[in-house]
Design a protein around this motif. Structure first.
Motif, PDB file in Angstrom:
ATOM      1  N   LEU A  47       0.849  -1.194   0.000  1.00 27.57           N
ATOM      2  CA  LEU A  47       0.000   0.000   0.000  1.00 27.57           C
ATOM      3  C   LEU A  47       0.884   1.244   0.000  1.00 27.57           C
ATOM      4  N   PRO A  48       0.359   2.384  -0.459  1.00 20.41           N
ATOM      5  CA  PRO A  48       1.137   3.627  -0.424  1.00 20.41           C
ATOM      6  C   PRO A  48       1.604   3.942   0.994  1.00 20.41           C
ATOM      7  N   THR A  49       2.765   4.551   1.104  1.00 22.88           N
ATOM      8  CA  THR A  49       3.375   4.837   2.403  1.00 22.88           C
ATOM      9  C   THR A  49       2.479   5.592   3.374  1.00 22.88           C
ATOM     10  N   PRO A  50       1.673   6.585   2.918  1.00 22.23           N
ATOM     11  CA  PRO A  50       0.819   7.302   3.878  1.00 22.23           C
ATOM     12  C   PRO A  50      -0.133   6.397   4.656  1.00 22.23           C
ATOM     13  N   PHE A  51      -0.567   5.274   4.075  1.00 19.79           N
ATOM     14  CA  PHE A  51      -1.426   4.346   4.798  1.00 19.79           C
ATOM     15  C   PHE A  51      -0.700   3.829   6.040  1.00 19.79           C
ATOM     16  N   LEU A  52       0.572   3.500   5.886  1.00 17.86           N
ATOM     17  CA  LEU A  52       1.358   2.989   7.005  1.00 17.86           C
ATOM     18  C   LEU A  52       1.666   4.096   8.000  1.00 17.86           C
ATOM     19  N   ASP A  53       1.950   5.290   7.482  1.00 18.76           N
ATOM     20  CA  ASP A  53       2.281   6.407   8.364  1.00 18.76           C
ATOM     21  C   ASP A  53       1.099   6.793   9.251  1.00 18.76           C
ATOM     22  N   ILE A  54      -0.113   6.765   8.694  1.00 18.86           N
ATOM     23  CA  ILE A  54      -1.292   7.099   9.493  1.00 18.86           C
ATOM     24  C   ILE A  54      -1.510   6.054  10.573  1.00 18.86           C
ATOM     25  N   ALA A  55      -1.336   4.780  10.241  1.00 15.98           N
ATOM     26  CA  ALA A  55      -1.509   3.719  11.229  1.00 15.98           C
ATOM     27  C   ALA A  55      -0.486   3.856  12.353  1.00 15.98           C
ATOM     28  N   GLU A  56       0.751   4.185  12.002  1.00 14.99           N
ATOM     29  CA  GLU A  56       1.779   4.368  13.027  1.00 14.99           C
ATOM     30  C   GLU A  56       1.475   5.587  13.890  1.00 14.99           C
ATOM     31  N   LEU A  57       1.019   6.664  13.249  1.00 19.18           N
ATOM     32  CA  LEU A  57       0.645   7.868  13.992  1.00 19.18           C
ATOM     33  C   LEU A  57      -0.452   7.551  14.998  1.00 19.18           C
ATOM     34  N   GLU A  58      -1.462   6.824  14.569  1.00 19.53           N
ATOM     35  CA  GLU A  58      -2.568   6.466  15.453  1.00 19.53           C
ATOM     36  C   GLU A  58      -2.106   5.572  16.594  1.00 19.53           C
ATOM     37  N   HIS A  59      -1.193   4.670  16.297  1.00 18.97           N
ATOM     38  CA  HIS A  59      -0.689   3.750  17.322  1.00 18.97           C
ATOM     39  C   HIS A  59      -0.069   4.508  18.494  1.00 18.97           C
ATOM     40  N   HIS A  60       0.608   5.599  18.198  1.00 14.70           N
ATOM     41  CA  HIS A  60       1.303   6.367  19.240  1.00 14.70           C
ATOM     42  C   HIS A  60       0.473   7.537  19.767  1.00 14.70           C
ATOM     43  N   ALA A  61      -0.715   7.763  19.213  1.00 14.97           N
ATOM     44  CA  ALA A  61      -1.510   8.933  19.581  1.00 14.97           C
ATOM     45  C   ALA A  61      -2.036   8.847  21.005  1.00 14.97           C
ATOM     46  N   THR A  62      -2.150   9.996  21.648  1.00 15.87           N
ATOM     47  CA  THR A  62      -2.736  10.074  22.989  1.00 15.87           C
ATOM     48  C   THR A  62      -4.221  10.420  22.923  1.00 15.87           C
ATOM     49  N   TYR A  63      -4.667  10.912  21.775  1.00 16.42           N
ATOM     50  CA  TYR A  63      -6.093  11.156  21.521  1.00 16.42           C
ATOM     51  C   TYR A  63      -6.278  11.265  20.021  1.00 16.42           C
ATOM     52  N   ARG A  64      -7.554  11.181  19.577  1.00 15.48           N
ATOM     53  CA  ARG A  64      -7.889  11.383  18.160  1.00 15.48           C
ATOM     54  C   ARG A  64      -9.127  12.253  18.066  1.00 15.48           C
ATOM     55  N   HIS A  65      -9.078  13.273  17.228  1.00 15.53           N
ATOM     56  CA  HIS A  65     -10.221  14.115  16.922  1.00 15.53           C
ATOM     57  C   HIS A  65     -10.429  14.105  15.413  1.00 15.53           C
ATOM     58  N   ASP A  66     -11.655  13.860  14.986  1.00 13.55           N
ATOM     59  CA  ASP A  66     -11.976  13.879  13.561  1.00 13.55           C
ATOM     60  C   ASP A  66     -13.129  14.846  13.301  1.00 13.55           C
ATOM     61  N   VAL A  67     -13.065  15.530  12.174  1.00  9.36           N
ATOM     62  CA  VAL A  67     -14.196  16.314  11.670  1.00  9.36           C
ATOM     63  C   VAL A  67     -14.422  15.858  10.245  1.00  9.36           C
ATOM     64  N   GLU A  68     -15.627  15.354   9.953  1.00 12.25           N
ATOM     65  CA  GLU A  68     -15.912  14.809   8.627  1.00 12.25           C
ATOM     66  C   GLU A  68     -17.217  15.363   8.054  1.00 12.25           C
ATOM     67  N   PHE A  69     -17.177  15.696   6.783  1.00 11.74           N
ATOM     68  CA  PHE A  69     -18.365  16.200   6.096  1.00 11.74           C
ATOM     69  C   PHE A  69     -18.843  15.276   4.976  1.00 11.74           C
ATOM     70  N   PRO A  70     -17.947  14.769   4.112  1.00 13.03           N
ATOM     71  CA  PRO A  70     -18.466  13.943   3.019  1.00 13.03           C
ATOM     72  C   PRO A  70     -18.701  12.479   3.389  1.00 13.03           C
ATOM     73  N   HIS A  71     -17.913  11.952   4.348  1.00 18.94           N
ATOM     74  CA  HIS A  71     -17.998  10.529   4.672  1.00 18.94           C
ATOM     75  C   HIS A  71     -17.991  10.303   6.180  1.00 18.94           C
ATOM     76  N   ILE A  72     -18.415   9.124   6.583  1.00 20.57           N
ATOM     77  CA  ILE A  72     -18.247   8.697   7.970  1.00 20.57           C
ATOM     78  C   ILE A  72     -16.749   8.585   8.244  1.00 20.57           C
ATOM     79  N   PRO A  73     -16.261   9.024   9.400  1.00 20.33           N
ATOM     80  CA  PRO A  73     -14.826   8.904   9.690  1.00 20.33           C
ATOM     81  C   PRO A  73     -14.340   7.461   9.548  1.00 20.33           C
ATOM     82  N   GLY A  74     -13.129   7.309   9.051  1.00 23.73           N
ATOM     83  CA  GLY A  74     -12.583   5.985   8.780  1.00 23.73           C
ATOM     84  C   GLY A  74     -12.621   5.033   9.954  1.00 23.73           C
TER      85      GLY A  74
END
Length: 283
Positions: free
Chosen positions: A95-122
């Motif tokens: 898969l493209p590198t950003p897919f892996l980078d986002i997963a790694e970012l989430e793994h180390h995150a202390t919180y997650r905030h999403d704002v979505e308009f066109p789709h349900i958050p991933g």
């Protein structure tokens, strides 16, 4: 000093933070290189994430840069010494590198905030919903790659559904809840999934209804991931040519402000659940 062919976003972020500290101290890269006993090319590789850096060197540079923020330094040390090879590594080269980078970012995150308009958050998507979203891509994805993307997205949910979930808040516009990316059955299942997750103590779902005066923020789709300290937070946005990881302190401050503005006009969690219930009954 070993170098990396393709540094991750997390590795590049450490280099960026070290460069920020050097710039704030008013020092040249050559001066920092002399302190570490390396040449200017090697110093550039450290600051770009191409070369790794030890805990001792991170602390030595921080001291030389007159950085007294112990929590920030510890956060950078954790980034420098981390050797985690998470579940996302099985997708490397597939898969493209950003897919892996986002997963790694989430793994180390202390919180997650999403704002979505066109789709349900991933992180809240069902498998059928995610498959429908990826299927709409132009040019069309080969079946194997499409399924890899769907499976990767389902695995990402561990950050809010796994044994050590992080606090998660999603603000979703009514448009995303109403648009049927697949059929009615898939839409009902998707809304039911959002409602189920919204009952979890660490998950907050808020809705922005169409019937809201004075709301001009429909362009503010964003993802915020908390770092060990606020200076290590990351904002992620879709860009014309890929995914943009944002680490500028000024921009992060702007995104935090935008999130608070969008959050302030959204429905309270209980009213949001009632709203989603009503939408589900209409399907």
């Amino acid at each position: 000093m070993a170098t990396r062919r393709n540094p991750t976003a997390r590795q590049m972020r450490l280099g960026t933070e070290l460069r920020k500290l050097r710039d704030a101290a008013g020092l040249k890269a050559t001066e920092a290189a002399t302190l570490l006993g390396v040449n200017s090319t090697q110093m550039s590789q450290i600051e770009s994430g191409v070369a790794g850096v030890s805990e001792e060197r991170v602390r030595r540079l921080a001291a030389h840069y007159s950085c007294t923020d112990a929590e920030l330094i510890d956060g950078m040390v954790a980034m420098a010494t981390d050797r985690t090879r998470g579940w996302w590594e099985k997708y490397r080269g597939l898969l493209p590198t950003p897919f892996l980078d986002i997963a790694e970012l989430e793994h180390h995150a202390t919180y997650r905030h999403d704002v979505e308009f066109p789709h349900i958050p991933g992180l809240l998507q069902t498998e059928d919903y995610a498959r429908a979203v990826f299927s709409y891509r132009v040019p069309e994805l080969p079946y194997g790659e499409l399924e890899l993307r769907v499976h990767h997205r389902m695995n990402r949910r561990v950050v809010i559904e796994g044994p050590a979930p992080v606090p998660y808040e999603a603000v979703i516009h009514e448009a995303a809840l109403r648009v049927r990316v697949s059929d009615r059955a898939a839409s009902r299942a998707q809304l039911a999934r959002v409602l189920e997750l919204s009952e979890e103590s660490h998950i907050t779902v808020r809705v922005i209804p169409f019937d809201l005066d004075g709301f001009a923020g429909a362009w503010n789709t964003m993802m915020l991931a908390g770092g060990a300290v606020p200076k290590l937070d990351t904002a992620v946005r879709d860009a014309p040519h890929g995914t943009a990881f944002i680490d500028s302190e000024a921009q992060l401050g702007a995104f935090r402000t935008l999130f608070r503005k969008v959050e302030a006009v959204s429905l309270e969690p209980e009213r949001s659940r009632d709203f989603i219930h009503r939408l589900a009954k209409e399907l």
